[in-house]
Design a protein around this motif. Sequence first.
Motif, PDB file in Angstrom:
ATOM      1  N   ASP A 183      -5.156   6.953  -4.278  1.00  0.00           N
ATOM      2  CA  ASP A 183      -6.201   6.134  -4.038  1.00  0.00           C
ATOM      3  C   ASP A 183      -6.243   5.344  -5.232  1.00  0.00           C
ATOM      4  O   ASP A 183      -6.533   4.038  -4.956  1.00  0.00           O
ATOM      5  N   ALA A 184      -5.894   5.770  -6.376  1.00  0.00           N
ATOM      6  CA  ALA A 184      -5.851   4.665  -7.619  1.00  0.00           C
ATOM      7  C   ALA A 184      -5.218   3.644  -7.492  1.00  0.00           C
ATOM      8  O   ALA A 184      -5.589   2.311  -7.582  1.00  0.00           O
ATOM      9  N   LEU A 242     -15.690   8.378  -9.220  1.00  0.00           N
ATOM     10  CA  LEU A 242     -14.845   8.095  -8.048  1.00  0.00           C
ATOM     11  C   LEU A 242     -13.752   9.206  -7.951  1.00  0.00           C
ATOM     12  O   LEU A 242     -13.430   9.941  -6.851  1.00  0.00           O
ATOM     13  N   PHE A 243     -13.357   9.900  -9.052  1.00  0.00           N
ATOM     14  CA  PHE A 243     -12.372  10.818  -9.230  1.00  0.00           C
ATOM     15  C   PHE A 243     -12.535  12.099  -9.570  1.00  0.00           C
ATOM     16  O   PHE A 243     -13.709  12.135 -10.484  1.00  0.00           O
ATOM     17  N   GLY A 244     -11.749  13.076  -9.127  1.00  0.00           N
ATOM     18  CA  GLY A 244     -12.098  14.499  -9.555  1.00  0.00           C
ATOM     19  C   GLY A 244     -13.421  14.720  -8.694  1.00  0.00           C
ATOM     20  O   GLY A 244     -13.534  15.403  -7.536  1.00  0.00           O
ATOM     21  N   GLU A 245     -14.796  14.668  -9.300  1.00  0.00           N
ATOM     22  CA  GLU A 245     -16.010  15.002  -8.352  1.00  0.00           C
ATOM     23  C   GLU A 245     -16.364  13.612  -7.606  1.00  0.00           C
ATOM     24  O   GLU A 245     -15.404  12.810  -7.454  1.00  0.00           O
ATOM     25  N   GLY A 246     -17.704  13.387  -7.311  1.00  0.00           N
ATOM     26  CA  GLY A 246     -17.994  12.321  -6.388  1.00  0.00           C
ATOM     27  C   GLY A 246     -17.349  12.243  -5.253  1.00  0.00           C
ATOM     28  O   GLY A 246     -17.285  13.230  -4.391  1.00  0.00           O
ATOM     29  N   ASN A 295       0.645  -1.192   0.064  1.00  0.00           N
ATOM     30  CA  ASN A 295      -0.173   0.081  -0.094  1.00  0.00           C
ATOM     31  C   ASN A 295       0.943   1.326  -0.029  1.00  0.00           C
ATOM     32  O   ASN A 295       1.763   1.245   0.833  1.00  0.00           O
ATOM     33  N   PRO A 296       0.740   2.231  -1.010  1.00  0.00           N
ATOM     34  CA  PRO A 296       1.294   3.448  -0.969  1.00  0.00           C
ATOM     35  C   PRO A 296       1.122   4.360   0.282  1.00  0.00           C
ATOM     36  O   PRO A 296       2.264   5.000   0.709  1.00  0.00           O
ATOM     37  N   THR A 297       0.174   4.336   0.854  1.00  0.00           N
ATOM     38  CA  THR A 297      -0.207   5.447   2.046  1.00  0.00           C
ATOM     39  C   THR A 297       0.723   5.377   2.980  1.00  0.00           C
ATOM     40  O   THR A 297       1.519   6.510   3.488  1.00  0.00           O
ATOM     41  N   PRO A 298       0.860   4.163   3.837  1.00  0.00           N
ATOM     42  CA  PRO A 298       1.846   3.996   4.812  1.00  0.00           C
ATOM     43  C   PRO A 298       3.326   4.343   4.540  1.00  0.00           C
ATOM     44  O   PRO A 298       4.088   4.712   5.418  1.00  0.00           O
TER      45      PRO A 298
END
Lengths: 269, 86
Positions: B45-46, B34-38, A86-89
């Motif tokens: 996150d991707a 999922l991206f930008g709006e919403g 996972n990139p976040t940690p």
Amino acid sequence: MRCFVQRVMTDREVTTDLKQLIPDAAMRRRMSRVVKMAVSTAVECVGGVEQIDGLDTILTATGWGCLADSERFLRNLISEQEQLLNPTPFIQSTFNTVGGQVALLRHNHCYNVTYVHRGHSFEDALLDALMRAADGQGAQMLVGAFDEMTPSQHRIMERMGLFRTWKDGEGAVFALLTACQTEHSVAEVAGIDFPSEGLDAAAVHARYATDERTKVIWNDWSIAGCYPTASAQAFRKAVELIEQGTPEVIVYNAYQEASPAVIRVRWVG
Amino acid sequence: MTMEQLIQELKEHLIEELNLEDITPEDIDAEAPLFGEGLGLDSIDALEIILILEKNYGVRLANSAEAKPVFYSVKTLAEYVMQNRK
């Protein structure tokens, strides 16, 4: 070298809602407990998120860094056999995450340095602030320290026998410092020193005190517990004593009995 | 597993893995971007979503060109998982 303390606070003194202090939801949701603790203390210390714009120096100090995220990343590395990490940690586990996140809240690209030097991290950051002030910079400097205790860190320290003498500890302390005295200055950081050998209380007083009413705070982990940047809590206590009328306070950081550090805090008059 | 169940499960994975605070599965419109709006997700996150698909469903994106339509919404993610899961 000297600089002036406008405000200093610990994470326990933060009263503003986290969503107000860190309005960006995307940033907030990626922050671990220690990052939230430190960034919220930093933002409240400067007087709100918009005040980050006025900072020309951001200095952070930590002995352990973002420990929970580092552990998460390493556990992930083992359980996933170095695949699918996972990139976040990973991104959030770097020592300079807090300094970076404070700057990113307002896209402030000022001088931004993180000091990682075990029990001396806070003093090193403070020394940088003093040198910035002496160099004619540092009109508005944010200087802080943070460390978090995790269950695994606690287990290791317990096995080392550290909690037989001291209690465990963690926390964040941030101070707003200026090169010049202002009407809001509550104390002056009058000097910092790294003596080459350990000193006893009488020697500290004899070498550094300039007033017979000078008090010495001994940072031996009895104030805020056992963690690397506990001396920042002692610095917070020193400023409090100055505000209560003590003319001078010496903070002696006897970190593990070796290579001590001394901070001299004075009443601004 | 039906499409509805898969959509529900994906929403739960997204909330959990992306730490979407104050959001419940019911708050997520399966057809919204999922991206930008919403949900306003970003490139980090991707990467997390790629891991959700691979770890939970054994689904790997064959090439990056197909990522954009697949990652459009929870529904498009679910359709891709349905077609490619192992």
